[in-house]
Design a protein around this motif. Structure first.
Motif, PDB file in Angstrom:
ATOM      1  N   LEU A  56      -6.700  -8.983  -1.957  1.00 53.64           N
ATOM      2  CA  LEU A  56      -5.363  -8.391  -1.862  1.00 53.64           C
ATOM      3  C   LEU A  56      -5.391  -7.105  -1.042  1.00 53.64           C
ATOM      4  N   VAL A  57      -6.323  -6.236  -1.337  1.00 51.47           N
ATOM      5  CA  VAL A  57      -6.392  -4.945  -0.647  1.00 51.47           C
ATOM      6  C   VAL A  57      -6.762  -5.119   0.821  1.00 51.47           C
ATOM      7  N   ARG A  58      -7.631  -6.071   1.126  1.00 51.43           N
ATOM      8  CA  ARG A  58      -8.056  -6.274   2.519  1.00 51.43           C
ATOM      9  C   ARG A  58      -6.899  -6.657   3.435  1.00 51.43           C
TER      10      ARG A  58
ATOM     11  N   ASP B 207     -11.267  -2.496   5.748  1.00 52.37           N
ATOM     12  CA  ASP B 207     -12.541  -1.835   5.495  1.00 52.37           C
ATOM     13  C   ASP B 207     -12.409  -0.784   4.395  1.00 52.37           C
ATOM     14  N   TYR B 208     -11.751  -1.136   3.307  1.00 51.63           N
ATOM     15  CA  TYR B 208     -11.626  -0.190   2.191  1.00 51.63           C
ATOM     16  C   TYR B 208     -13.018   0.180   1.679  1.00 51.63           C
TER      17      TYR B 208
ATOM     18  N   LEU C 299       0.840  -1.190   0.000  1.00 46.48           N
ATOM     19  CA  LEU C 299       0.000   0.000   0.000  1.00 46.48           C
ATOM     20  C   LEU C 299       0.878   1.245   0.000  1.00 46.48           C
ATOM     21  N   GLN C 300       0.645   2.121  -0.972  1.00 47.61           N
ATOM     22  CA  GLN C 300       1.445   3.335  -1.112  1.00 47.61           C
ATOM     23  C   GLN C 300       0.539   4.564  -0.966  1.00 47.61           C
ATOM     24  N   PRO C 301       0.881   5.522  -0.088  1.00 50.74           N
ATOM     25  CA  PRO C 301       0.036   6.714   0.067  1.00 50.74           C
ATOM     26  C   PRO C 301       0.195   7.674  -1.100  1.00 50.74           C
TER      27      PRO C 301
END
Length: 374
Positions: free
Chosen positions: A138-140, A145-146, A24-26
């Protein structure tokens, strides 16, 4: 549930250093993940060279920037975090099976012949939901809680699709890529439906859809229709795009939309209609609690005699206006200046008292709020 927040909107530019795949990149972060709406941009059809050289990063930054500038996302940017998550595909590009072009990509996005629009290729995430599920899983791992995932396809064909799991996929040139991201985001975040004709038949529209109705008796956005406005109005016949009514030819043959034009109806149109704007703002308030901090931290306070205590809250602030704070003591509302009230033990008197501070968003962009979200 109370949530804490950092109230400074911080834009973090990734620059030219490529991000680590599947991390995860901001991009633009306004507060903690657990206290904000979180939009994650990932990609498909970007090979190792394109990821390592920053091609994906630059596209993700561009899309996030353009989305954040688009109203009402611009006004409520303090509610929203943008992140990217690069993934590496074996091949560069996206599959077009009907043209004999097949690519080995991370998610497996592909184009198909859209029977509703002869000659038009539509991007799809697969009918069985496997692509959306893979992106979600993947994101979870990083954001349980995206709120929305947007898969950017490495292909210049202009298209977009919303899927289950709050996942959308978009493709196209630099303009369509961000515009389609805004459009598809409306689907996944606020349950907005396409206002252009999709179903070439009559159909019953669920009452839960904010921006489409098949009933002129129970128009969900009735509160937005000014007295004297004709209802319905034939699409394409009205002289402006600001009037709210019930415009024909929306989604289905018997469907109606709130305004003559909107991001949800016309490709390239650069404005959400008033009803879609309202739906997005309410969707954000279902996620973001407006009171971010409070004092004293201990909610049980004892005051004796002349002891004085200030009770205050710190609220998240939309870019265009402040939230109004209201106070009540034992159910009796008081006049408040700013975000705090001060009492002495003598003023309150003996016994237990309940002091409540409430933050209210009085934006004119929301008229219909039966849930009292704002």
């Amino acid at each position: 549930m109370f949530r804490f927040s950092v109230l400074v909107l911080c834009f973090i530019v990734l620059g030219w250093n490529a991000a680590e795949p599947q991390t995860l990149q901001p991009i633009a972060v306004s507060g903690p993940i657990e206290a904000r709406v979180n939009i994650i941009l990932t990609g498909d059809g970007f090979n190792e060279s394109e990821v390592n050289s920053g091609v994906f990063d630059k596209k993700a930054e561009w899309v996030a920037k353009k989305m954040a500038e688009f109203p009402p996302l611009a006004e409520y940017s303090s509610f929203i975090n943008f992140f990217s998550m690069p993934v590496i595909s074996k091949d560069s590009g996206i599959s077009h099976p009907q043209k004999g072009i097949n690519k080995n990509t991370f998610y497996g996005l592909y184009f198909y012949d859209d029977k509703n629009y002869p000659g038009y290729e539509g991007l799809t995430t697969a009918g069985d939901g496997s692509i959306a599920r893979k992106a979600s899983d993947l994101v979870r791992q990083h954001v349980p809680d995206y709120d929305a995932i947007i898969i950017m396809a490495n292909d210049t064909s202009n298209s977009g699709v919303a899927s289950g799991f709050n996942v959308a996929a978009v493709s196209g040139d630099s303009t369509n890529l961000w515009w389609a991201s805004v459009h598809e985001y409306g689907h996944v975040q606020a349950n907005l439906w396409d206002e252009k004709i999709i179903e070439r038949q009559n159909m019953d529209i669920p009452a839960s859809v904010p921006n489409i109705t098949s009933s002129l008796v129970q128009i969900p956005w009735r509160v937005w229709i000014e007295p004297g406005t004709p209802v319905p109005i034939q699409f394409g016949t009205w002289p402006d795009n600001e009037t709210v009514s019930a415009f024909t030819k929306a989604h289905s043959l018997n469907g109606y939309s709130p305004q003559q034009n909107c991001v949800m109806r016309t490709r390239g149109y650069r404005k959400f209609c008033k009803v879609c704007t309202e739906a997005l703002i309410k969707a954000w308030y279902r996620v973001v609690y407006p009171i971010q901090n409070w004092s004293p931290q201990n909610l049980d306070v004892t005051l004796s005699g002349g002891e004085v205590q200030t009770f205050s809250v710190e609220t998240i602030r939309p870019k265009t206006h402040n939230l109004i704070v209201r106070a009540a003591v034992d159910g009796v509302e008081l006049l408040v200046s700013g975000n705090s009230v001060t009492f002495s033990g003598t003023q309150l008197g003996n016994g237990a008292h309940k002091i409540v501070l409430t933050a209210i968003d009085t934006t004119s962009a929301v008229r219909n709020d039966p849930e009292r979200l704002l």
